[in-house]
Design a protein around this motif. Structure first.
Motif, mmCIF file in Angstrom:
data_model
loop_
_atom_site.group_PDB
_atom_site.id
_atom_site.type_symbol
_atom_site.label_atom_id
_atom_site.label_comp_id
_atom_site.label_asym_id
_atom_site.label_seq_id
_atom_site.Cartn_x
_atom_site.Cartn_y
_atom_site.Cartn_z
ATOM 1 N N CYS A 160 0.842 -1.210 0.000
ATOM 2 C CA CYS A 160 0.000 0.000 0.000
ATOM 3 C C CYS A 160 0.871 1.252 0.000
ATOM 4 N N LYS A 161 1.976 1.192 0.733
ATOM 5 C CA LYS A 161 2.928 2.310 0.735
ATOM 6 C C LYS A 161 3.471 2.544 -0.673
ATOM 7 N N VAL A 162 3.816 1.453 -1.347
ATOM 8 C CA VAL A 162 4.363 1.555 -2.703
ATOM 9 C C VAL A 162 3.364 2.231 -3.631
ATOM 10 N N GLU A 163 2.113 1.791 -3.585
ATOM 11 C CA GLU A 163 1.102 2.357 -4.487
ATOM 12 C C GLU A 163 0.793 3.815 -4.139
ATOM 13 N N MET A 164 0.834 4.148 -2.873
ATOM 14 C CA MET A 164 0.584 5.528 -2.458
ATOM 15 C C MET A 164 1.675 6.455 -2.989
ATOM 16 N N ARG A 196 8.979 2.192 -11.977
ATOM 17 C CA ARG A 196 8.791 3.126 -10.868
ATOM 18 C C ARG A 196 8.556 2.380 -9.558
ATOM 19 N N ARG A 197 7.777 1.305 -9.620
ATOM 20 C CA ARG A 197 7.534 0.523 -8.400
ATOM 21 C C ARG A 197 8.842 -0.013 -7.832
ATOM 22 N N ARG A 198 9.701 -0.503 -8.713
ATOM 23 C CA ARG A 198 10.968 -1.049 -8.227
ATOM 24 C C ARG A 198 11.823 0.030 -7.572
ATOM 25 N N ALA A 199 11.808 1.238 -8.125
ATOM 26 C CA ALA A 199 12.556 2.349 -7.527
ATOM 27 C C ALA A 199 12.011 2.675 -6.148
ATOM 28 N N ILE A 200 10.692 2.611 -5.991
ATOM 29 C CA ILE A 200 10.069 2.880 -4.693
ATOM 30 C C ILE A 200 10.438 1.796 -3.689
ATOM 31 N N GLN A 202 13.110 -0.016 -3.698
ATOM 32 C CA GLN A 202 14.512 0.204 -3.340
ATOM 33 C C GLN A 202 14.653 1.321 -2.315
ATOM 34 N N THR A 203 13.823 2.355 -2.445
ATOM 35 C CA THR A 203 13.864 3.461 -1.491
ATOM 36 C C THR A 203 13.340 3.026 -0.128
ATOM 37 N N LEU A 204 12.219 2.314 -0.120
ATOM 38 C CA LEU A 204 11.685 1.811 1.154
ATOM 39 C C LEU A 204 12.658 0.829 1.797
ATOM 40 N N GLY A 205 13.476 0.175 0.978
ATOM 41 C CA GLY A 205 14.461 -0.763 1.497
ATOM 42 C C GLY A 205 15.479 -0.119 2.413
ATOM 43 N N ASP A 206 15.592 1.213 2.344
ATOM 44 C CA ASP A 206 16.493 1.923 3.255
ATOM 45 C C ASP A 206 15.975 1.906 4.690
ATOM 46 N N TYR A 207 14.715 1.477 4.871
ATOM 47 C CA TYR A 207 14.126 1.419 6.211
ATOM 48 C C TYR A 207 13.605 0.018 6.529
ATOM 49 N N LEU A 208 14.140 -0.973 5.811
ATOM 50 C CA LEU A 208 13.749 -2.363 6.031
ATOM 51 C C LEU A 208 14.987 -3.232 6.179
ATOM 52 N N SER A 209 14.833 -4.315 6.936
ATOM 53 C CA SER A 209 15.914 -5.291 6.997
ATOM 54 C C SER A 209 16.038 -5.956 5.627
ATOM 55 N N LEU A 210 17.156 -6.622 5.382
ATOM 56 C CA LEU A 210 17.361 -7.272 4.088
ATOM 57 C C LEU A 210 16.286 -8.311 3.805
ATOM 58 N N SER A 211 15.862 -9.040 4.829
ATOM 59 C CA SER A 211 14.846 -10.078 4.622
ATOM 60 C C SER A 211 13.511 -9.468 4.213
ATOM 61 N N TRP A 212 13.127 -8.357 4.848
ATOM 62 C CA TRP A 212 11.864 -7.718 4.486
ATOM 63 C C TRP A 212 11.959 -7.012 3.136
ATOM 64 N N ARG A 213 13.117 -6.489 2.822
ATOM 65 C CA ARG A 213 13.286 -5.883 1.496
ATOM 66 C C ARG A 213 13.125 -6.940 0.406
ATOM 67 N N ASP A 214 13.723 -8.120 0.634
ATOM 68 C CA ASP A 214 13.623 -9.189 -0.356
ATOM 69 C C ASP A 214 12.194 -9.704 -0.472
ATOM 70 N N TYR A 220 6.553 -8.643 -6.245
ATOM 71 C CA TYR A 220 6.301 -8.061 -7.561
ATOM 72 C C TYR A 220 7.039 -8.869 -8.629
ATOM 73 N N ASP A 221 6.570 -8.728 -9.867
ATOM 74 C CA ASP A 221 7.245 -9.363 -10.995
ATOM 75 C C ASP A 221 8.080 -8.315 -11.723
ATOM 76 N N PHE A 222 9.345 -8.205 -11.324
ATOM 77 C CA PHE A 222 10.256 -7.238 -11.931
ATOM 78 C C PHE A 222 11.213 -7.911 -12.913
ATOM 79 N N GLU A 223 10.894 -9.144 -13.331
ATOM 80 C CA GLU A 223 11.818 -9.903 -14.172
ATOM 81 C C GLU A 223 12.123 -9.174 -15.486
ATOM 82 N N GLU A 224 11.093 -8.607 -16.119
ATOM 83 C CA GLU A 224 11.306 -7.928 -17.394
ATOM 84 C C GLU A 224 12.215 -6.711 -17.226
ATOM 85 N N ILE A 225 12.009 -5.940 -16.143
ATOM 86 C CA ILE A 225 12.839 -4.771 -15.883
ATOM 87 C C ILE A 225 14.277 -5.189 -15.607
#
Length: 288
Positions: A160-164, A196-200, A202-214, A220-225
């Motif tokens: 929800c944070k990502v979409e907001m 854009r979602r992937r960039a968001i 990555q930004t939220l990952g600055d406030y998440l542990s590695l496990s939660w970032r992963d 999401y399906d970022f395979e094409e990107i």
């Protein structure tokens, strides 16, 4: 004009108005990504992370009739307190393969972090309601509630944070810089949204542990990107738009680039009817 020691800071905040009613409370909390101590502030019910930017060389500030020797600049950035609570809630629930963990009051959960100032988090308005976004909760009495972190709720809240943020992507400083290299008019609308979602994330990952970032990345399906990015990194093309150039035969590109450009006068001469006219070099040939 007398020099002043760092009894005051030069700060950039989102506080509006000419007068601040009260001073911020400076506290120390664990950074949600690293677990290391970090500086935060509480002011009028808002939690902010304090980030210090030091000048490369010695600098000072002129403030009214004084000189502040410390030329550092401090940024106060609003942070959702739930980011700071996720790692603590995750540890305290004592999850096992047989059990989803235990329910506890927020005060009890934070009691193991006495060296930090988490008691101030419990004083934030609406924090009990906010915890319901990421926790299962039970009401023991009208005034006593217990909580246990729920992974599915956390992931839903993060998405929800990502979409907001996605809705306001262009107005968020720095996000466009993260996609500058890959963004192109050749991308479809869906590809650009995923970029854009992937960039968001990555930004939220600055406030998440590695496990939660992963976990958030895998939601999401970022395979094409990722494939587009890998091709660009492993080739000589400069951007997604260069894929179009790859479909044009090299000989055609080379022949077009080698054609000399005509001047305006040459273009006009080319339109003149030269039928029956002698060539210029004929006037300079030897007569028989």
């Amino acid at each position: 004009m007398s020099p002043s020691k760092a009894s005051q800071w030069v700060c950039v905040t989102n506080i509006t108005g000419d007068k601040v009613e009260s001073d911020p409370i400076l506290i120390q909390l664990k950074h949600p990504k690293t677990g290391k101590p970090a500086r935060f502030s509480l002011h009028e019910g808002k939690l902010c992370e304090i980030q210090k930017v030091d000048p490369e060389e010695k600098r000072s500030w002129f403030i009214n009739d004084t000189v502040q020797q410390d030329g550092s600049l401090f940024f106060f950035t609003p942070v959702d307190p739930l980011f700071l609570l996720i790692p603590i809630l995750e540890t305290s629930r004592q999850e096992t393969h047989e059990s989803g963990g235990v329910f506890q009051q927020l005060d009890d959960i934070l009691s193991n972090e006495e060296e930090f100032s988490y008691r101030h988090i419990t004083e934030l308005a609406g924090i009990d309601q906010q915890l319901n976004h990421i926790c299962d909760s039970k009401a023991i009495t009208d005034t006593i509630h217990v909580y246990r972190l729920n992974n599915e709720k956390v992931l839903t809240w993060l998405k929800c944070k990502v979409e907001m943020i996605l809705e306001h992507f262009d107005s968020v400083p720095g996000l466009n810089q993260l996609i500058l290299f890959l963004d192109s008019p050749e991308l479809s609308s869906e590809q650009r949204q995923n970029l854009r979602r992937r960039a968001i994330v990555q930004t939220l990952g600055d406030y998440l542990s590695l496990s939660w970032r992963d976990k958030l990345l895998n939601a999401y399906d970022f395979e094409e990107i990722v494939n587009i990015e890998n091709v660009i990194n492993n080739s000589v093309i400069d951007s997604p738009a260069d894929y179009i150039k790859k479909s044009i035969p090299k000989e055609t590109v080379d022949s077009e680039s080698k054609k000399p450009k005509l001047t305006t006068a040459q273009k006009r001469l080319a339109k003149v009817n030269t039928k029956g006219m002698k060539k210029m070099d004929s006037y300079f040939k030897k007569r028989p």
